[in-house]
Design an enzyme around this catalytic site. Structure first.
Site, PDB file in Angstrom:
ATOM      1  N   ARG A 254     -42.925   4.890  -9.928  1.00 40.36           N
ATOM      2  CA  ARG A 254     -43.667   5.684 -10.773  1.00 40.36           C
ATOM      3  C   ARG A 254     -43.210   7.243 -10.446  1.00 40.36           C
ATOM      4  O   ARG A 254     -42.610   7.447  -9.328  1.00 40.36           O
ATOM      5  CB  ARG A 254     -45.086   5.737 -10.248  1.00 40.36           C
ATOM      6  CG  ARG A 254     -45.834   4.509 -10.820  1.00 40.36           C
ATOM      7  CD  ARG A 254     -46.184   4.632 -12.125  1.00 40.36           C
ATOM      8  NE  ARG A 254     -47.374   3.409 -12.629  1.00 40.36           N
ATOM      9  CZ  ARG A 254     -46.659   2.558 -13.115  1.00 40.36           C
ATOM     10  NH1 ARG A 254     -45.394   2.189 -13.451  1.00 40.36           N
ATOM     11  NH2 ARG A 254     -47.433   1.465 -13.678  1.00 40.36           N
TER      12      ARG A 254
ATOM     13  N   GLU B 296     -45.664  12.106 -17.357  1.00 43.18           N
ATOM     14  CA  GLU B 296     -45.009  11.327 -18.482  1.00 43.18           C
ATOM     15  C   GLU B 296     -46.229  11.625 -19.619  1.00 43.18           C
ATOM     16  O   GLU B 296     -47.386  11.604 -19.305  1.00 43.18           O
ATOM     17  CB  GLU B 296     -45.133   9.971 -18.134  1.00 43.18           C
ATOM     18  CG  GLU B 296     -43.828   9.430 -17.801  1.00 43.18           C
ATOM     19  CD  GLU B 296     -43.775   7.909 -17.559  1.00 43.18           C
ATOM     20  OE1 GLU B 296     -43.196   7.598 -16.508  1.00 43.18           O
ATOM     21  OE2 GLU B 296     -44.272   7.062 -18.290  1.00 43.18           O
TER      22      GLU B 296
ATOM     23  N   HIS C 138     -39.621   5.111 -19.567  1.00 40.56           N
ATOM     24  CA  HIS C 138     -40.449   3.952 -19.171  1.00 40.56           C
ATOM     25  C   HIS C 138     -40.122   2.426 -19.726  1.00 40.56           C
ATOM     26  O   HIS C 138     -41.088   2.027 -20.195  1.00 40.56           O
ATOM     27  CB  HIS C 138     -41.770   4.639 -19.218  1.00 40.56           C
ATOM     28  CG  HIS C 138     -42.701   3.756 -18.014  1.00 40.56           C
ATOM     29  ND1 HIS C 138     -43.744   4.631 -17.266  1.00 40.56           N
ATOM     30  CD2 HIS C 138     -42.832   2.477 -17.602  1.00 40.56           C
ATOM     31  CE1 HIS C 138     -44.427   3.816 -16.557  1.00 40.56           C
ATOM     32  NE2 HIS C 138     -43.732   2.604 -16.666  1.00 40.56           N
TER      33      HIS C 138
HETATM   34  P1  NAP Z   1     -45.627  -4.927  -5.070  1.00 32.45           P
HETATM   35  O1  NAP Z   1     -45.056  -6.436  -5.305  1.00 32.45           O
HETATM   36  O2  NAP Z   1     -47.082  -4.956  -4.686  1.00 32.45           O
HETATM   37  O3  NAP Z   1     -44.401  -4.250  -4.151  1.00 32.45           O
HETATM   38  C1  NAP Z   1     -44.814  -2.972  -3.713  1.00 32.45           C
HETATM   39  C2  NAP Z   1     -44.246  -2.927  -2.342  1.00 32.45           C
HETATM   40  O4  NAP Z   1     -44.559  -1.375  -2.088  1.00 32.45           O
HETATM   41  C3  NAP Z   1     -44.864  -3.685  -1.305  1.00 32.45           C
HETATM   42  O5  NAP Z   1     -43.663  -4.211  -0.571  1.00 32.45           O
HETATM   43  C4  NAP Z   1     -45.679  -2.955  -0.584  1.00 32.45           C
HETATM   44  O6  NAP Z   1     -45.900  -3.196   0.846  1.00 32.45           O
HETATM   45  C5  NAP Z   1     -44.892  -1.536  -0.366  1.00 32.45           C
HETATM   46  N1  NAP Z   1     -45.682  -0.437  -0.366  1.00 32.45           N
HETATM   47  C6  NAP Z   1     -46.969   0.050  -0.818  1.00 32.45           C
HETATM   48  N2  NAP Z   1     -47.428   1.063  -0.071  1.00 32.45           N
HETATM   49  C7  NAP Z   1     -46.237   1.467   0.489  1.00 32.45           C
HETATM   50  C8  NAP Z   1     -46.267   2.701   1.437  1.00 32.45           C
HETATM   51  N3  NAP Z   1     -47.213   3.487   1.799  1.00 32.45           N
HETATM   52  N4  NAP Z   1     -44.940   2.692   2.115  1.00 32.45           N
HETATM   53  C9  NAP Z   1     -44.010   1.723   1.953  1.00 32.45           C
HETATM   54  N5  NAP Z   1     -44.178   0.714   1.395  1.00 32.45           N
HETATM   55  C10 NAP Z   1     -45.316   0.419   0.687  1.00 32.45           C
HETATM   56  O7  NAP Z   1     -45.548  -4.542  -6.585  1.00 32.45           O
HETATM   57  P2  NAP Z   1     -44.254  -4.793  -7.736  1.00 32.45           P
HETATM   58  O8  NAP Z   1     -44.867  -5.672  -8.560  1.00 32.45           O
HETATM   59  O9  NAP Z   1     -43.049  -4.869  -6.872  1.00 32.45           O
HETATM   60  O10 NAP Z   1     -44.196  -3.302  -8.531  1.00 32.45           O
HETATM   61  C11 NAP Z   1     -44.069  -2.089  -7.761  1.00 32.45           C
HETATM   62  C12 NAP Z   1     -44.281  -0.832  -8.588  1.00 32.45           C
HETATM   63  O11 NAP Z   1     -43.247  -0.773  -9.460  1.00 32.45           O
HETATM   64  C13 NAP Z   1     -45.636  -1.150  -9.399  1.00 32.45           C
HETATM   65  O12 NAP Z   1     -46.774  -0.407  -8.633  1.00 32.45           O
HETATM   66  C14 NAP Z   1     -45.479  -0.087 -10.582  1.00 32.45           C
HETATM   67  O13 NAP Z   1     -45.978   1.139 -10.349  1.00 32.45           O
HETATM   68  C15 NAP Z   1     -43.932  -0.028 -10.744  1.00 32.45           C
HETATM   69  N6  NAP Z   1     -43.570  -0.885 -12.033  1.00 32.45           N
HETATM   70  C16 NAP Z   1     -42.846   0.185 -13.180  1.00 32.45           C
HETATM   71  C17 NAP Z   1     -42.516  -0.421 -14.229  1.00 32.45           C
HETATM   72  C18 NAP Z   1     -41.716   0.303 -15.029  1.00 32.45           C
HETATM   73  O14 NAP Z   1     -41.894   0.015 -16.491  1.00 32.45           O
HETATM   74  N7  NAP Z   1     -40.727   1.351 -14.801  1.00 32.45           N
HETATM   75  C19 NAP Z   1     -42.565  -1.933 -14.407  1.00 32.45           C
HETATM   76  C20 NAP Z   1     -43.093  -2.581 -13.514  1.00 32.45           C
HETATM   77  C21 NAP Z   1     -43.508  -2.033 -12.392  1.00 32.45           C
HETATM   78  P3  NAP Z   1     -47.132  -3.971   1.418  1.00 32.45           P
HETATM   79  O15 NAP Z   1     -47.149  -5.404   1.348  1.00 32.45           O
HETATM   80  O16 NAP Z   1     -47.412  -3.353   2.621  1.00 32.45           O
HETATM   81  O17 NAP Z   1     -48.405  -3.351   0.657  1.00 32.45           O
END
Ligand code: NAP
Length: 321
Positions: A239, A268, A287
């Protein structure tokens, strides 16, 4: 029969699933998206809302939807929804995890490779008829991707999918930072846990995969960028607001880091003018993380699965919070 309001285009097969289950679907969306005013007009008798990360779903909006039972975000991130306000009104919130993981990891690698190997600059040179003469020290020399050190911030679903590609496909040394150790990924992929500061200091390429929360907003600020190697690249497919965009522009202009591949922006669809003006080792995409037809269809299917489950009184497959 329940009224389902959507703020966006939905594939015909998903509209059919909703109507076959006896639900009424709101017809209105303009060029793929309805305005907040139009949404407010449609909400009073709605029981389900299918929305996008660009829709701000807050308390005042939910107050206009007294019959609403579910908000189904067609995205994995859900920082656009006030979860506390939804919970207080007994409204379920759902998202679309997993189905977009691999496509988003692919786009991360695409940006990483394009930035490191200067693919977009090369394309521009060829099209402009400015084919650089081949030479040992020719223009557009890039950064090695194979066997470099990659720093992954947030080793969740997408971070792990990137780690798999990086470690197994490119032989990279992978460091990761997060709130907790992921011993499964350490054993499977040989990734190494590192505090953020060390990850920033040692990585040739840093890629961000945390959600946007109050804790992660501007996690990559001026100091973090100064901690990175001057030869390092930053990739952001998470993000925009996780990075202080003004500080990033400064860091790129001053050479604190060498380049950036950015898919998401702080305001954005507005993009910092300074960022748009930088071409050398800077690649920007609008995006596109999950933007493949198969993935978008899977996201729509999961959002509809969530809606149908809640409207039938069943637990949805992917609730949040
Ligand atoms: P996810 O499985 O929930 O992974 C997020 C990771 O970040 C987890 O390992 C989490 O650890 C860690 N985290 C959360 N808060 C943190 C903090 N304060 N400090 C350090 N690490 C932290 O989510 P995902 O499915 O991989 O998706 C990740 C993000 O990608 C989404 O939230 C979204 O914003 C973004 N995204 C973008 C696109 C795009 O089109 N560009 C597409 C898809 C997703 P914990 O286990 O400790 O919570």
């Amino acid at each position: 029969m329940a009224k389902v309001v959507r703020t966006t285009f939905l594939f015909d097969d998903q509209l059919l699933r909703l109507s076959s289950a006896g639900h009424e679907i709101s017809p209105a969306f303009v060029e793929g998206h309805i305005s907040r005013d139009e949404l407010l007009r449609q909400l009073p008798d709605a029981e389900a809302l299918i929305c996008l990360l660009t829709d701000v779903i807050d308390g005042p909006l939910l107050d206009r939807a007294p019959r609403l039972r579910v908000v189904a975000n067609v995205a994995v991130g859900y920082e656009n929804i006030d979860l506390r306000a939804a919970r207080a009104r007994g409204i379920m919130v759902t998202n679309t995890p997993d189905v977009l993981t691999e496509a988003t990891a692919d786009l991360t690698l695409a940006l990483l490779l394009a930035t490191a190997r200067r693919v977009v600059e090369g394309d521009g040179a060829v099209r402009a008829g400015a084919f650089p003469a081949w030479g040992l020290c020719q223009p557009l020399l890039g950064t090695d991707v194979h066997r470099c050190t990659l720093g992954i911030v947030g080793l969740g679903r997408i971070g792990t999918a990137v780690a798999r590609r990086a470690a197994l496909g490119f032989g990279m040394t992978v460091l990761y930072a997060g709130r907790m150790r992921n011993t499964l990924a350490e054993d499977d992929l040989g990734v190494e846990f590192a505090p953020l500061d060390r990850l920033l200091r040692e990585s040739d390429i840093v890629t961000l995969h945390v959600p946007l929360t109050e804790e992660t907003r501007h996690m990559i600020d001026r100091d973090a960028l100064r901690t990175m190697k001057p030869t390092a690249l930053l990739i952001n497919v998470a993000r925009g607001a996780i990075v202080d965009e003004a500080a990033l522009v400064d860091a790129l202009q001053k050479g604190d880091i060498a380049g950036a591949g950015i898919d998401v922006f702080e305001r954005e669809p507005k993009v910092h003018e300074g960022l748009r003006a930088l071409h050398e080792r800077v690649v920007l995409t609008p995006h596109l993380g999950s933007a493949t037809e198969a993935t978008r269809r899977a996201m729509a299917r999961l959002a509809v699965d969530n809606v149908l489950a809640v409207l039938s009184g069943d637990p949805p497959p992917s609730p949040v919070g």
